[in-house]
Design a protein around this motif. Structure first.
Motif, PDB file in Angstrom:
ATOM      1  N   LEU A 113    -117.161  28.999  30.471  1.00  0.00           N
ATOM      2  CA  LEU A 113    -115.799  29.179  30.979  1.00  0.00           C
ATOM      3  C   LEU A 113    -115.786  30.428  31.854  1.00  0.00           C
ATOM      4  CD1 LEU A 113    -113.669  28.341  27.805  1.00  0.00           C
ATOM      5  CD2 LEU A 113    -114.165  26.862  29.768  1.00  0.00           C
ATOM      6  N   THR A 114    -116.454  30.336  32.980  1.00  0.00           N
ATOM      7  CA  THR A 114    -116.671  31.485  33.847  1.00  0.00           C
ATOM      8  C   THR A 114    -116.190  31.191  35.268  1.00  0.00           C
ATOM      9  OG1 THR A 114    -118.890  30.722  34.477  1.00  0.00           O
ATOM     10  CG2 THR A 114    -118.712  32.113  32.497  1.00  0.00           C
ATOM     11  N   ALA A 115    -116.094  32.269  36.039  1.00  0.00           N
ATOM     12  CA  ALA A 115    -115.702  32.132  37.446  1.00  0.00           C
ATOM     13  C   ALA A 115    -116.743  31.333  38.228  1.00  0.00           C
ATOM     14  CB  ALA A 115    -115.505  33.507  38.071  1.00  0.00           C
ATOM     15  N   GLN A 116    -118.016  31.463  37.863  1.00  0.00           N
ATOM     16  CA  GLN A 116    -119.069  30.716  38.561  1.00  0.00           C
ATOM     17  C   GLN A 116    -118.916  29.218  38.343  1.00  0.00           C
ATOM     18  OE1 GLN A 116    -121.588  31.956  40.723  1.00  0.00           O
ATOM     19  NE2 GLN A 116    -121.562  29.766  41.154  1.00  0.00           N
ATOM     20  N   THR A 117    -118.600  28.830  37.100  1.00  0.00           N
ATOM     21  CA  THR A 117    -118.376  27.411  36.820  1.00  0.00           C
ATOM     22  C   THR A 117    -117.195  26.899  37.623  1.00  0.00           C
ATOM     23  OG1 THR A 117    -119.273  27.597  34.575  1.00  0.00           O
ATOM     24  CG2 THR A 117    -117.840  25.725  35.027  1.00  0.00           C
ATOM     25  N   ARG A 118    -116.110  27.678  37.646  1.00  0.00           N
ATOM     26  CA  ARG A 118    -114.931  27.258  38.413  1.00  0.00           C
ATOM     27  C   ARG A 118    -115.265  27.136  39.901  1.00  0.00           C
ATOM     28  NH1 ARG A 118    -111.777  31.436  37.680  1.00  0.00           N
ATOM     29  NH2 ARG A 118    -111.974  32.279  39.775  1.00  0.00           N
TER      30      ARG A 118
END
Length: 298
Positions: A113-118
């Protein structure tokens, strides 16, 4: 070595871009998306479907030769089959794996649940490569997968109380598909969980406007049920409390009970200057206008 297919094509080694011809790019991208060995005949037929088999095979040999000119081994080639080299990390493989994890609600996934995943789920696959049928199929498959994953990510972040990140993921889903009601729904839920009822109402109005303009449709009942109740005047999203502490609800004269559910068209919030309440309407002929508002003359 890293191969990027999200947003645009890029082959790199230790952050240094590797030059590669356009025909070799398409061959490498196709093999990466297949993610398994494919016969030479199959690859040639898929990449060059509009030419003869002999011409397609000649194009394949030319593309393979150009791929070797990168100075790096990027394709495992045998007499019968071709595959992308296993040492190459492909971004869409990582993004797809994370998307499937997000969709499996039986599995915890706080670590992704990270900015990279988003960011990965916010990007489409090779958006500028839409001239070939095989690209269009892969684009549509990943587009649908990432939309569902962004919605699931929004719900997980909302449940975890990470409201700002939840709103960011929900906005990414809405940007990717503005006509998708489920994306608006999870975003509205994120706003409501954060206590931002006005933001939820604005999101509903945006969804309603887009659906009406593009499809001539009203939002579904499921989405309407999320809209905070409001008094129907001004910009207020929540009715003012009445004297007994409950929210004031307009009740038809003589009904003796709660007001009936308003039809969908009444959901639109008009400015106060345009709203006509029963007390402000012109009195019927013969009515004593000297009586206080809200009372019935004897």
């Amino acid at each position: 070595m890293t191969l990027r297919l999200l947003k645009s094509f890029a082959l790199s080694v230790d952050q240094d871009r590797v030059p590669i011809s356009s025909s070799a790019q398409r061959l490498l991208a196709f093999l990466a998306l297949q993610n398994m060995p494919r016969s030479r005949t199959y690859v040639a037929g898929m990449l060059w479907p509009d030419v003869t088999a002999s011409r397609a095979n000649a194009n394949l040999r030319s593309s393979l030769w150009r791929a070797t000119r990168t100075g790096h081994q990027v394709i495992d080639a045998s007499a019968q089959e071709l595959a992308i080299c296993k040492h190459i990390d492909v971004d869409i493989h990582v993004a797809a794996t994370r998307a499937h994890r997000l969709l499996d609600m039986s599995r915890p996934c706080d670590d992704i649940l990270t900015a990279q995943t988003r960011e990965d789920l916010s990007a489409d696959l090779l958006p500028e490569w839409s001239e070939n049928e095989w690209v269009l199929i892969e684009q549509e498959q990943y587009h649908e997968l990432r939309l569902y994953a962004l919605e699931a990510m929004t719900e997980r972040l909302t449940a975890a109380g990470r409201h700002g990140e939840a709103v960011a993921a929900g906005l990414a889903a809405v940007r990717a598909e503005p006509l998708r009601e489920s994306a608006h729904r999870v975003l509205m839920n994120a706003h409501l969980a954060a206590g931002n009822r006005g933001a939820a109402l604005r999101q509903y109005e945006q969804c309603r406007r887009v659906l009406l303009e593009e499809l001539g449709l009203e939002p579904s009942q499921t989405l309407r049920n999320l809209v905070p109740a409001y008094s129907g005047g001004g910009d207020a999203a929540i009715p003012a409390p009445s004297g007994n502490g409950d929210a004031a609800t307009p009740t038809p004269s003589g009904s003796g009970g709660a007001a009936p559910e308003l039809p969908a068209r009444r959901i639109v919030c008009h400015p106060a200057s345009e709203v006509r309440h029963p007390a402000s309407q012109a009195p019927a002929q013969g009515t004593d206008t000297s009586a206080p508002a809200g009372t019935v003359p004897a």
